[in-house]
Write a protein that holds these residues in place. Structure first.
Motif, PDB file in Angstrom:
ATOM      1  N   UNK A   1      97.423 -84.954  59.640  1.00 37.16           N
ATOM      2  CA  UNK A   1      97.214 -84.994  61.080  1.00 37.16           C
ATOM      3  C   UNK A   1      95.754 -85.090  61.461  1.00 37.16           C
ATOM      4  N   UNK A   2      94.884 -84.399  60.715  1.00 35.09           N
ATOM      5  CA  UNK A   2      93.445 -84.461  61.009  1.00 35.09           C
ATOM      6  C   UNK A   2      92.899 -85.866  60.744  1.00 35.09           C
ATOM      7  N   UNK A   3      93.320 -86.456  59.635  1.00 34.46           N
ATOM      8  CA  UNK A   3      92.857 -87.809  59.321  1.00 34.46           C
ATOM      9  C   UNK A   3      93.431 -88.835  60.295  1.00 34.46           C
ATOM     10  N   UNK A   4      94.629 -88.547  60.811  1.00 31.61           N
ATOM     11  CA  UNK A   4      95.215 -89.426  61.829  1.00 31.61           C
ATOM     12  C   UNK A   4      94.385 -89.390  63.105  1.00 31.61           C
ATOM     13  N   UNK A   5      93.827 -88.232  63.432  1.00 31.90           N
ATOM     14  CA  UNK A   5      92.946 -88.130  64.600  1.00 31.90           C
ATOM     15  C   UNK A   5      91.772 -89.099  64.452  1.00 31.90           C
ATOM     16  N   UNK A   6      91.174 -89.119  63.256  1.00 22.80           N
ATOM     17  CA  UNK A   6      90.048 -90.021  63.019  1.00 22.80           C
ATOM     18  C   UNK A   6      90.499 -91.479  63.110  1.00 22.80           C
ATOM     19  N   UNK A   7      91.691 -91.759  62.588  1.00 17.24           N
ATOM     20  CA  UNK A   7      92.242 -93.114  62.642  1.00 17.24           C
ATOM     21  C   UNK A   7      92.419 -93.566  64.088  1.00 17.24           C
ATOM     22  N   UNK A   8      93.024 -92.709  64.922  1.00 17.58           N
ATOM     23  CA  UNK A   8      93.232 -93.064  66.336  1.00 17.58           C
ATOM     24  C   UNK A   8      91.903 -93.144  67.076  1.00 17.58           C
ATOM     25  N   UNK A   9      90.985 -92.307  66.717  1.00 21.45           N
ATOM     26  CA  UNK A   9      89.644 -92.304  67.321  1.00 21.45           C
ATOM     27  C   UNK A   9      88.962 -93.659  67.117  1.00 21.45           C
ATOM     28  N   UNK A  10      89.040 -94.150  65.890  1.00 23.28           N
ATOM     29  CA  UNK A  10      88.390 -95.423  65.579  1.00 23.28           C
ATOM     30  C   UNK A  10      89.091 -96.593  66.265  1.00 23.28           C
ATOM     31  N   UNK A  11      90.413 -96.503  66.414  1.00 20.82           N
ATOM     32  CA  UNK A  11      91.160 -97.567  67.091  1.00 20.82           C
ATOM     33  C   UNK A  11      90.709 -97.755  68.521  1.00 20.82           C
ATOM     34  N   UNK A  12      90.413 -96.628  69.188  1.00 27.23           N
ATOM     35  CA  UNK A  12      90.134 -96.691  70.623  1.00 27.23           C
ATOM     36  C   UNK A  12      88.662 -96.443  70.963  1.00 27.23           C
ATOM     37  N   UNK A  13      87.805 -96.462  69.940  1.00 28.48           N
ATOM     38  CA  UNK A  13      86.369 -96.398  70.180  1.00 28.48           C
ATOM     39  C   UNK A  13      85.885 -95.113  70.818  1.00 28.48           C
ATOM     40  N   UNK A  14      86.462 -93.999  70.437  1.00 31.54           N
ATOM     41  CA  UNK A  14      86.046 -92.707  70.984  1.00 31.54           C
ATOM     42  C   UNK A  14      84.940 -92.093  70.134  1.00 31.54           C
ATOM     43  N   UNK A  15      84.180 -91.172  70.708  1.00 26.88           N
ATOM     44  CA  UNK A  15      83.136 -90.499  69.945  1.00 26.88           C
ATOM     45  C   UNK A  15      83.553 -89.068  69.606  1.00 26.88           C
ATOM     46  N   UNK A  16      82.727 -88.376  68.827  1.00 23.22           N
ATOM     47  CA  UNK A  16      83.047 -87.027  68.342  1.00 23.22           C
ATOM     48  C   UNK A  16      83.264 -86.052  69.493  1.00 23.22           C
ATOM     49  N   UNK A  17      82.393 -86.075  70.496  1.00 23.41           N
ATOM     50  CA  UNK A  17      82.530 -85.152  71.622  1.00 23.41           C
ATOM     51  C   UNK A  17      83.813 -85.407  72.397  1.00 23.41           C
ATOM     52  N   UNK A  18      84.154 -86.676  72.577  1.00 23.60           N
ATOM     53  CA  UNK A  18      85.381 -87.000  73.309  1.00 23.60           C
ATOM     54  C   UNK A  18      86.617 -86.519  72.558  1.00 23.60           C
ATOM     55  N   UNK A  19      86.630 -86.724  71.248  1.00 23.48           N
ATOM     56  CA  UNK A  19      87.801 -86.327  70.462  1.00 23.48           C
ATOM     57  C   UNK A  19      87.953 -84.812  70.436  1.00 23.48           C
ATOM     58  N   UNK A  20      86.854 -84.076  70.302  1.00 24.93           N
ATOM     59  CA  UNK A  20      86.969 -82.619  70.315  1.00 24.93           C
ATOM     60  C   UNK A  20      87.404 -82.103  71.687  1.00 24.93           C
ATOM     61  N   UNK A  21      87.065 -82.837  72.743  1.00 27.95           N
ATOM     62  CA  UNK A  21      87.553 -82.474  74.077  1.00 27.95           C
ATOM     63  C   UNK A  21      89.058 -82.709  74.174  1.00 27.95           C
ATOM     64  N   UNK A  22      89.527 -83.792  73.564  1.00 27.60           N
ATOM     65  CA  UNK A  22      90.931 -84.180  73.653  1.00 27.60           C
ATOM     66  C   UNK A  22      91.841 -83.397  72.713  1.00 27.60           C
TER      67      UNK A  22
END
Length: 799
Positions: free
Chosen positions: A217-238
């Motif tokens: 699940x954690x690695x999937x977060x990174x996968x989805x993050x890269x798909x939609x061009x999000x940054x570290x701060x945005x992902x930790x907020x989400x």
């Protein structure tokens, strides 16, 4: 066999070994902690003329490891005193001692050959019939048991704790085909009842359940993050509290745990799961591989996804890693329309529906992340578990998720999500379609106050095993007998009521106080007793400061006086009512929450209760009976021969320094919990334990106590001693003028006010002094500044 565990031997004193030893010490076990003896002397040892046979040398490794654990934060022990329950030693000299121990837990390095050598030594000395388990996080359990005796194999299993063992609830139990089913049953029950764990029965598959699903699940977060061009701060907020996960979210959690741990588990799973359809997710993203190569592993190396540094003025600031440039930059403000729409939705299950329906990038991210996760967990049955609830339990307990994957799927809506998942390319396993076709629309449902899970093999709903003794309040909606906007009264059965509340931060405003008094009224009329407590994250953060601030700014002191008097009267009713009242604190229990606890007939505290009178921190004094109660307890202690002024000074310092106990046991040492108060290791059992405490009091012939009128106070004599000390601290600039003013008010109350000599006073007399002090301090500008700073995040008070 009526198995009793009194003595535990832990083999291996590294981070996990030492912390597991501490947790067994927390529950009162006699613990033996062993590690290898060094093969070489240090330079310092050579200078001292020591040899490899010297005890200080032989125990150097275990001594150093245990000392590091004792110094680490958060603390592994409930109380520093419990360290005395742990005996240190080495394999060479002390392995024979394990014959006297009921359970031996191996926690050595993750190397099969080394573990097998340890087991050879264990087999020489362990007493047949005693337990032997391994804390391995990934080595197949059956391989470790190969070649061992029949008795060894019969009593051998995996017991995988998550780090830190005191705080993370998951304990995975992994039997082999040769493990005695009674041993498995015992371990599941013991971990739950005595260690306070969510025990999960796992199959002997790679990484078991928690890490298999959690790391994917954690690695999937990174996968989805890269798909939609999000940054570290945005992902930790989400991926933090908004979806019921820890504040550390994804990348801060990685920094705390250590990226090397994630890399190790992911690499092992990629290599060991050739037939997993989701295997490619375990192949490390290039950016993670680059961080590992740079040794940017997180807190342990000083930088990871985040880096703590100082600006030109020497002020500490946190920089965030840009995963594209691999440069650290100022934290970016993360803002999404989807998140804005959920700010008023307190219920997490309701929030998920809105989050996954979002029309912005956040919604796209959530749908991709969760739909793929739903598909992945549906395909893990029956591979890693035959029952879906075990996957939810493992991920929630090991990674701090409020809702597991299947619970989240239920919240989103199973039937509604299927076509959307199919359209996104994430078609779930056939058994999900079969479930829906049979008319079953969810993975869980509640019947008669009991939560049941969908059993795939029988296509029916079954009760979750091991939960029969739990009382889960959210499953008791049919038994609510009264409620208002922020609280409710529920019939727990057997003549016992429960009072619970759900105000913001569980603060104790007028609606909650109304509910508390209604609960006592109902209990006194038709019931045997009352449990006060709920199952939220924290018990209470105290009074509604916003209301206090508003009245103070308007100088409406009559309203403040009324509010404080109402709270005092309500707290006093907890003790002085015709039925037994048990208060069940857990998590943060501050200010008024602490005062409620101190006035219970008995407190049934969760082991992880962080409790204290913190009012001094906002420029006030405990005005809901807390100062009075500490004074009363000092007076009561005099009957037992305590030294009067010493006891009074200790109680004064606990209030004046706003001490917060970091466990129920420490609260007992501070005098916040009484000797008769009880502790629940497992929070899931706490309400049931509290109900039993009520019944015990009722069965014993409960009689309402009378308010005390014989509280001994010191008057001016005691105040003079306190004032002299405060004057010295103020002159030495250890405390401010305002701090000294607050402390003087506390001393005034605890010494009984302006009395010319020591004498006895009543509880009501001291409560009146509390209210006088509280009112006076609400008129102080410094107090208002402190309150507003908390309410507004540091903005100055305007004239």
């Amino acid at each position: 066999m009526n198995r009793s565990i009194k003595k535990i031997a832990v083999l291996g004193s590294g981070i996990m070994g030492s912390r597991i030893a501490c947790h067994f010490a927390n529950i009162g076990a006699d613990v033996l902690l062993l590690d290898i003896a060094p093969k070489e002397l240090t330079e310092d040892e050579k200078k001292k003329g020591l040899t490899l046979d010297h005890p200080a040398v032989k125990n150097r490794i275990v001594n150093a490891a245990f000392d590091a654990t004792l110094k680490a934060n958060p603390a592994s022990l409930f109380s520093k005193k419990f360290a005395s329950r742990i005996t240190l030693g080495n394999f060479t000299d002390d392995m024979p001692k394990i014959k006297h121990y009921d359970w031996t837990i191996e926690v050595v390095v993750e190397n099969l050959d080394i573990k097998k050598k340890v087991y050879e030594e264990v087999e020489k000395y362990r007493t047949p019939g005693t337990l032997i388990t391994s804390n391995t996080s990934g080595i197949p359990i059956h391989l470790m048991a190969e070649g061992r005796s029949e008795d060894f194999q019969k009593h051998f299993a995996g017991t995988h704790f998550f780090n830190p063992p005191r705080y993370l609830k998951l304990l995975e139990i992994i039997p082999t085909a040769k493990t005695d089913p009674e041993v498995t049953k015992f371990l599941l029950h013991y971990g739950d009842l005595f260690l306070g764990k969510t025990t999960v029965l796992c199959k002997d598959t790679p990484a078991f359940i928690g890490n298999r699903v959690g790391v994917w699940g954690l690695l999937k977060v990174i996968d989805s993050m890269q798909k939609f061009g999000l940054n570290v701060d945005e992902v930790d907020k989400l991926t933090g509290p908004v979806i019921g996960r820890p504040k550390s979210a994804t990348f801060r959690t990685s920094d705390v745990v250590g990226l090397d741990t994630l890399v190790k588990v992911a690499n092992n799973l990629y290599a060991g799961l050739p037939n997993d359809e989701g295997r490619e997710m375990f192949k490390l993203p290039d950016v993670v591989a680059k961080l590992e190569q740079n040794k940017w592993l997180g807190d342990k190396t000083g930088q990871g996804f985040y880096k703590k540094t100082k600006d030109a003025k020497g002020k500490t600031e946190i920089l965030t890693l840009d995963l594209n440039s691999l440069e650290y930059k100022e934290k970016a403000k993360a803002k999404f329309a989807t998140l804005e729409t959920t700010k008023t939705i307190d219920n997490l299950r309701d929030r998920f529906k809105v989050l996954l329906a979002g029309k912005d990038k956040a919604g796209d991210f959530y749908r991709d992340m969760f739909y793929d996760l739903f598909k992945y967990v549906s395909n893990r049955i029956p591979e890693i578990s035959d029952e879906l609830f075990r996957i939810d339990d493992a991920v929630s307990g090991g990674f701090g998720w409020e809702l597991g994957p299947f619970e989240t799927w239920d919240a989103v809506g199973v039937e509604k999500s299927i076509p959307l998942m199919e359209a996104a390319g994430y078609k779930p396993n056939q058994w999900v379609y079969d479930m829906l076709a049979s008319g079953n629309k969810s993975f869980y449902k509640t019947e008669g106050g009991i939560k049941k899970y969908y059993d795939i093999s029988s296509k029916t709903y079954k009760s979750i095993p091991g939960r029969e003794e739990f009382i889960i309040l959210e499953n008791k909606s049919e038994s609510i007998v009264w409620k208002n906007a922020e609280s409710k009264v529920t019939d727990l059965g057997d003549g016992v009521l429960n009072f619970a509340w759900h105000s913001k931060s569980y603060t104790l405003g007028s609606s909650v106080i109304e509910g508390l008094n209604k609960a006592i009224d109902l209990a006194e009329k038709d019931y045997r007793g009352l449990v006060v407590g709920h199952q939220g994250a924290d018990f209470s953060l105290g009074a509604n400061l916003g209301l206090v601030f508003m009245y103070a700014i308007e100088q409406d002191y009559d309203e403040i006086d009324f509010m404080i008097k109402m709270f005092q009267n309500s707290v006093m009713r907890l003790r002085y009512s015709s039925i037994p009242v048990v208060v069940a604190p857990q998590g943060r229990t501050l200010g008024g929450g602490c005062e409620m606890t101190m006035h219970a007939d008995i407190a049934q505290a969760a082991a992880e209760t962080y409790i204290g009178l913190v009012e001094v921190g906002v420029g006030l004094i405990p005005g809901g009976g807390g100062t009075k109660e500490f004074t009363k307890r000092v007076s009561d202690a005099l009957q037992e021969g305590d030294v009067e002024l010493n006891a009074l000074q200790n109680a004064f310092m606990t209030i004046a320094t706003a001490k917060v106990a970091t466990s129920a046991e420490e609260a007992r040492e501070l005098g916040i919990l009484k000797k008769v108060d009880r502790v629940s290791m497992n929070r899931d059992r706490q309400i049931a334990d509290a109900k039993q405490a009520v019944l015990d009091l009722a069965e014993a012939g409960y009689t309402m106590p009378q308010q005390a009128k014989n509280i001994k106070v010191q008057g001016r004599t005691g105040q003079a001693l306190f004032l002299a000390g405060l004057q010295g601290m103020q002159m030495g600039r250890y405390i401010s003028e305002h701090d000294a003013k607050i402390a003087k008010w506390i001393a005034n109350i605890m010494c009984g006010g302006d009395l010319t000599s020591p004498q006895e006073v009543s509880e009501q007399y001291l409560l009146d002094l509390e209210r006088e002090a509280f009112l006076s301090l609400t008129g102080e500008r410094k107090t208002l500044e402190r309150i507003q700073s908390i309410l507004t995040g540091g903005k100055p008070l305007r004239n």
